[in-house]
Design a protein around this motif. Sequence first.
Motif, short mmCIF file in Angstrom:
data_model
loop_
_atom_site.label_atom_id
_atom_site.label_comp_id
_atom_site.label_asym_id
_atom_site.label_seq_id
_atom_site.Cartn_x
_atom_site.Cartn_y
_atom_site.Cartn_z
N ARG A 197 7.53 -12.88 17.81
CA ARG A 197 7.34 -14.25 17.30
C ARG A 197 6.86 -14.26 15.86
NH1 ARG A 197 7.05 -14.24 22.56
NH2 ARG A 197 7.70 -16.10 23.75
N THR A 198 6.62 -13.08 15.33
CA THR A 198 6.11 -12.98 13.95
C THR A 198 7.16 -12.46 12.99
OG1 THR A 198 3.90 -12.53 14.85
CG2 THR A 198 4.27 -12.06 12.52
N ILE A 199 7.77 -11.31 13.31
CA ILE A 199 8.76 -10.72 12.42
C ILE A 199 10.12 -10.62 13.12
CG2 ILE A 199 7.01 -9.39 11.20
CD1 ILE A 199 8.05 -6.89 12.73
N SER A 200 11.16 -10.41 12.33
CA SER A 200 12.50 -10.21 12.89
C SER A 200 12.59 -8.82 13.50
CB SER A 200 13.57 -10.36 11.80
OG SER A 200 13.67 -11.70 11.38
N THR A 201 13.17 -8.74 14.67
CA THR A 201 13.36 -7.47 15.37
C THR A 201 14.85 -7.31 15.69
OG1 THR A 201 13.07 -8.48 17.55
CG2 THR A 201 11.08 -7.69 16.43
N PRO A 202 15.28 -6.13 16.10
CA PRO A 202 16.68 -5.98 16.50
C PRO A 202 17.10 -6.97 17.59
CG PRO A 202 15.74 -3.82 16.14
CD PRO A 202 14.61 -4.80 16.02
N ALA A 203 16.27 -7.20 18.60
CA ALA A 203 16.66 -8.10 19.68
C ALA A 203 16.92 -9.51 19.18
CB ALA A 203 15.58 -8.12 20.77
N THR A 204 16.01 -10.05 18.38
CA THR A 204 16.20 -11.43 17.92
C THR A 204 17.27 -11.54 16.84
OG1 THR A 204 14.33 -11.15 16.37
CG2 THR A 204 13.86 -12.16 18.51
N HIS A 205 17.34 -10.54 15.95
CA HIS A 205 18.33 -10.65 14.87
C HIS A 205 19.72 -10.24 15.31
CE1 HIS A 205 19.08 -11.74 10.77
NE2 HIS A 205 19.84 -10.66 10.61
N HIS A 206 19.83 -9.32 16.25
CA HIS A 206 21.14 -8.97 16.78
C HIS A 206 21.77 -10.19 17.45
CE1 HIS A 206 21.06 -4.30 16.91
NE2 HIS A 206 20.44 -4.76 15.85
N ALA A 207 20.95 -11.00 18.11
CA ALA A 207 21.46 -12.21 18.76
C ALA A 207 22.10 -13.13 17.72
CB ALA A 207 20.33 -12.94 19.48
N HIS A 208 21.55 -13.14 16.51
CA HIS A 208 22.10 -13.96 15.43
C HIS A 208 23.47 -13.47 14.98
CE1 HIS A 208 22.09 -16.50 11.87
NE2 HIS A 208 22.29 -15.43 11.10
N HIS A 209 23.76 -12.18 15.21
CA HIS A 209 25.04 -11.60 14.79
C HIS A 209 26.02 -11.43 15.95
CE1 HIS A 209 24.40 -10.46 10.53
NE2 HIS A 209 23.12 -10.52 10.88
N ALA A 210 25.73 -12.05 17.08
CA ALA A 210 26.58 -11.89 18.26
C ALA A 210 27.98 -12.45 18.04
CB ALA A 210 25.94 -12.57 19.46
N ALA A 211 28.94 -11.91 18.76
CA ALA A 211 30.33 -12.38 18.67
C ALA A 211 30.49 -13.76 19.29
CB ALA A 211 31.26 -11.38 19.35
N HIS A 212 29.63 -14.08 20.25
CA HIS A 212 29.71 -15.38 20.94
C HIS A 212 28.38 -15.63 21.65
CE1 HIS A 212 30.13 -12.97 24.58
NE2 HIS A 212 31.10 -12.30 23.96
N ASP A 213 28.24 -16.80 22.26
CA ASP A 213 27.02 -17.12 23.00
C ASP A 213 27.26 -17.25 24.49
OD1 ASP A 213 28.43 -19.48 23.07
OD2 ASP A 213 26.94 -20.65 21.95
N ARG A 214 28.41 -16.78 24.95
CA ARG A 214 28.76 -16.93 26.37
C ARG A 214 27.88 -16.10 27.29
NH1 ARG A 214 33.86 -16.41 23.86
NH2 ARG A 214 34.05 -14.23 24.53
N ASP A 215 27.26 -15.05 26.75
CA ASP A 215 26.42 -14.17 27.57
C ASP A 215 24.99 -14.66 27.68
OD1 ASP A 215 25.63 -13.74 24.99
OD2 ASP A 215 26.10 -11.59 24.96
N GLY A 216 24.69 -15.79 27.03
CA GLY A 216 23.32 -16.30 27.06
C GLY A 216 22.38 -15.58 26.13
N ILE A 217 22.90 -14.62 25.37
CA ILE A 217 22.08 -13.84 24.43
C ILE A 217 22.38 -14.25 22.99
CG2 ILE A 217 21.54 -11.52 23.59
CD1 ILE A 217 22.38 -10.46 26.35
N GLY A 218 23.67 -14.37 22.67
CA GLY A 218 24.07 -14.71 21.32
C GLY A 218 23.48 -16.03 20.86
N HIS A 219 23.07 -16.06 19.60
CA HIS A 219 22.44 -17.28 19.04
C HIS A 219 22.66 -17.31 17.54
CE1 HIS A 219 19.88 -20.74 19.17
NE2 HIS A 219 18.88 -20.19 18.49
N TYR A 220 23.95 -17.33 17.13
CA TYR A 220 24.26 -17.22 15.71
C TYR A 220 23.92 -18.48 14.92
CZ TYR A 220 28.56 -18.95 17.96
OH TYR A 220 29.45 -19.62 18.74
N ASN A 221 23.73 -19.61 15.59
CA ASN A 221 23.24 -20.81 14.91
C ASN A 221 21.75 -20.97 15.18
OD1 ASN A 221 25.55 -21.71 13.54
ND2 ASN A 221 26.40 -22.51 15.43
N GLY A 222 21.02 -19.92 14.92
CA GLY A 222 19.58 -19.88 15.11
C GLY A 222 19.10 -18.47 14.79
N ASN A 223 17.82 -18.20 15.02
CA ASN A 223 17.24 -16.89 14.69
C ASN A 223 17.55 -16.52 13.24
OD1 ASN A 223 16.67 -17.02 17.40
ND2 ASN A 223 17.32 -14.94 17.87
#
Length: 278
Positions: A197-223
Amino acid sequence: MELVKEIFQHLNGWGLTAILFIVGILEFSFGLYKKWKLNDKLVDLASILFGKLLMPVLVSYFALQLLPKVAPEYKEIFNWVPFWWGFFIICIADDLTQYWYHRLHHEIPWLWKFHRTHHSAPYMGMAMASRQGFFYTLLFPQTYVTTTLVFLGLGVPALIARGVKGLITMMAHSSIKWDKPFYDNKWLHPIAWVMERTISTPATHHAHHAAHDRDGIGHYNGNYGNMFFLWDVIFGTAKITRQYPEEYGLEEYQDDSWYSQVLYPLVKSDKPGSELAE
């Protein structure tokens, strides 16, 4: 240990570049660039060269020529500010400015064309951490905000803050999931809760670079956070799953020529139907 000490002592100079290459070599050794096509290599290389070679020249001109002529009376006016207050000011001014610059490029369609290059890579790693269009990088407002604060007297705090931010941002783009042990071990969960909740990590920033959000993980319009993920928490754009997407790079934004991705709108894409062909 001496080498590690030297690297971190020169973090904002050659140290950050050394870390980039060391982590990049590790990623390559682990076979993490299997989807690294020639076109993607050229996009990454062109972006790195522009960021590391041309941008410093432009920033130096801004700092050494333009500012002294425009506002000579304000040079080092803030040199009385204590180091830690200066560090705090630089971190907030630099990273909050980038958060909104980044977010607006996702939310405003015509600005998106200048940023989408960063989301066309079907992989995560050091190679694509600097992957951006020419004009997106050229107009980075945080670069000029921080340079102005340096001119006003916050040079030493800026040196440290930029080094720390560069390290966090690069490691958030890395394909090495260094944050995973914090999620897998229960006794580390309190640290993980604060960290994610403080710094960017692989988990949160990788979600921003996901191919899609169908898996419930991707969040390219956020993070959107770069150094601080805290901005996403404050402004309601955060999504924390402690998981990593299986696919990266927005599906419809791949295979544009490397030169159109880097130089749009000076050079248009020859891919039929591409936004960069307009």
